[in-house]
Structure formats: C-alpha cells, structure tokens
Design an enzyme around this catalytic site. Sequence first.
Site, PDB file in Angstrom:
ATOM      1  N   LYS A  61       0.799  -1.224   0.000  1.00  0.00           N
ATOM      2  CA  LYS A  61       0.000   0.000   0.000  1.00  0.00           C
ATOM      3  C   LYS A  61       0.835   1.281   0.000  1.00  0.00           C
ATOM      4  O   LYS A  61       0.370   2.335  -0.462  1.00  0.00           O
ATOM      5  CB  LYS A  61      -0.945   0.006   1.205  1.00  0.00           C
ATOM      6  CG  LYS A  61      -2.108  -0.970   1.098  1.00  0.00           C
ATOM      7  CD  LYS A  61      -3.133  -0.503   0.082  1.00  0.00           C
ATOM      8  CE  LYS A  61      -4.406  -1.339   0.151  1.00  0.00           C
ATOM      9  NZ  LYS A  61      -5.439  -0.835  -0.785  1.00  0.00           N
ATOM     10  N   SER A 311       0.642 -10.095  -0.829  1.00  0.00           N
ATOM     11  CA  SER A 311       0.470  -8.643  -0.830  1.00  0.00           C
ATOM     12  C   SER A 311       0.678  -7.990   0.523  1.00  0.00           C
ATOM     13  O   SER A 311       0.912  -6.783   0.589  1.00  0.00           O
ATOM     14  CB  SER A 311      -0.925  -8.285  -1.358  1.00  0.00           C
ATOM     15  OG  SER A 311      -1.928  -8.900  -0.561  1.00  0.00           O
TER      16      SER A 311
END
Length: 409
Positions: A61, A311
């Site tokens: 992110k 992720s």
Amino acid sequence: MSYTTPGAFRPVILDDVRGAQKMLAGVARMTAMEGSRHLSQLVGSPVHFKCENLQRTGSFKLRGAYVRIAGLSPEERAAGVVAASAGNHAQGVALASSLLGVRSTVFMPVGAPLPKVAATREYGAQVRMQGQVIDETLAAAQEYARNTGAVFIHPFDHPDIIAGQGTVGLEILEQCPEVRTIVVGVGGGGLVAGIAVAVKALRPDVRLIGVQAEGAAAYPVSLSVGRPVSIDAPVTMADGIKVGRPGDVPFKIIGDLVDEVRTVSEDALSSALLLCLERAKLVVEPAGAAPVAALLSDPGSFEGPVVALLSGGNVDPLLMQRILRHGMAAAGRYLSLKVRLADRPGALARLLGTLSEVDANVLDVSHVRTDPRLGLTEVEVELQLETKGREHAEEVAVVLRDAGYTVLD
C-alpha cells in the site's frame, strides 16, 4: 492502450507506472522473490512468491499512497490528507505523508486491531477511531475532508494509486522474466489493475489471475454484467480484500486486461496462511495468502512459471492464532472425536494409552455423563487431538474402532 472511467479520471498507461517507479526509488523496497518447492511440486512447474509482505509498512500500500500524495499541489499538501482504513492503507498513507512532510489524519473503525492502530500512529498520522464498520469510518473521513479541505486518499480508486501499485508488476517482470502466470489477491482492484497495465503492455502473453474470497466476491458478478455491482455485507477473514464494490477506475482495466477472477474458500485461505508460515517461513495475512489459496485449490490449472503475490503480512496476533487453528483443522491436523466407553476406573487411562500407541497428541478431554442416550454405566468422552494429517486422522479412528471403542464422530 489507456483506461479510464468516462468523465472521472485520466487514463492509466505504462508511462504512468514507469514514472511511479522512478518516484518510489529509495522509498519502496524491491521486495524479494522466493521460490516455493512445495507449490512447484504441486503445480508441476516453478512457483515463486513476490514478497510484498516484507515491504515497508508490511504491504504494497505504501507504493500507491506515496505516488498519490507526491502528486498533490502545494496548496493541497498544505491542507493535509485524510484516509479511512482498518490497517494496510492506513499505514501506507501515514508513512507516505511523513516522508513527504504532509499532515495526515486516518480514521479507523473502533474494532481495528491494536497493533495496526499503534503502527499507524508511529508512522506519524493522527488517528481517529470512529465507526463500527468500515463504511461508517469511510463516511466519517469523507465528511472530515469536506469540512477541513483535506484531500481524501482513496485506497484503490484513483489513477495515481493504480500507477503506484503497478510498480509491483514491473519488478515481477524484472525478477522473473520467464513468468507465464501472475496470481494476485483482489479487493477493490487497484493492485491487480496496476499490475495489469504494466505487465500486459510489456508481456501480453502473461496470464493474470485475480483471486477473491468467496464471501466478498464483488468482481465476478460485476464483470458478468459489465458494471461495478455492490454486494451486501461481505464476510471473510481476509479483511484486506473485504470490499463490497469494485472501484470505478480499476474495473475497466480489470475487465479488459485481467484474464480471470477466481474465488477461494475460508478453509483454503487458512490452509494457505499455514503453508506460508510452515513451508516458506513467511508471515502473511489472509488477503496476502489468497493467491496461494487459489494454487492449493486447483493446482493443475496454472501454467508456469507462476508468481503468487503475497500482498501483505499485517495480521493481528489473536486473529493469527484463530486462523492457524482453523488451517490445521482444514488440513486434517486437528481431530475432534466422541468416544463412548464404560464408566469404570482405568477406562480413560486405557483409551489414552491406545491413542499414545498410534501417536495422537491429546489436546483436551471432556466427559459427558448425563446424556439420556447413555446407559447407566456409560460415559461419553470428547477428545480434541492433534494428528499428522488426514491419513493419520483416519488411522486414529480405525485403531479406536478396532480396539472395541464406539466412535461417534
């Protein structure tokens, strides 16, 4: 090609991703690419992990958040930024803002895990706890933006966010140029959309597969009708991809460039997290384990070499404990049995001795003596056992029955 939502945002193209990569130099790490021997044997061709769980802030992110905030005008930076998140996006915005000297406010739901709240504060954001669910938190953040002039930083629905996340795709092509399939977890869609823009422009032969949790799968139905569709009350342990509606900007890109979006069960997610921990020695959150869950669920359907994108690794320790138990149960390594035996001295000791001989580890024992189904001289014992897998669990049940015990479940 370029992709955009009409009247809303500019297109997202390869040059945007390359520009984002230059911007992120010295900010985001080029995370490791690790081979998985176990999954390679299962799939029948090389499988690699792209370890964004080892990125700064513990997820990808930071990439998109930094590119988005860096692109603000001086006037917008002076007004500060605001975001809403239960974890990864919050930390990405907090660190990106600190690095760029921009004031940040992050709204988090009241039940957000304490480690994530603490990390967001430590990265420099002012944290406000508001809302029981993320929709309420999001509404509070948007109201704050309207009232203060702060710029709202969306977690996935903006071209700059998508371009930043797309830098993962450029790294994958550099680190594994022979890749044939890339598997990516999907929530709102910003990550897989960015990767698709980069990868398909350079290697249109590479197959891109998105993965959603069965209880939060807005993309399959949305793609089938050709527009973003909301689903009511998405439910999954994978909070990083628990999004009720696809983003408008990534939706078009995904529809055009992503080859397939699959779904995985909660059992598969927990088994995948357990595999990453035990076999790869990598701490991965449920959303980050979604590509591994897809590989475990249907290993023969992937053309290799395969890159599975891990992720993120920001998982609350209490949730991790529950997930690991669930994953071990799904893998057949926890066995719950009810055994009926005579209520006389030494009976339980003999039962435990039988279990010891078959190498089953007893975790818990409880007695039931008042069930009307039991005879006057009978007792029911509920056992929680740790086994070595499904075959061993079946062996334990067979040994007990061969020893004359009534195994009820």
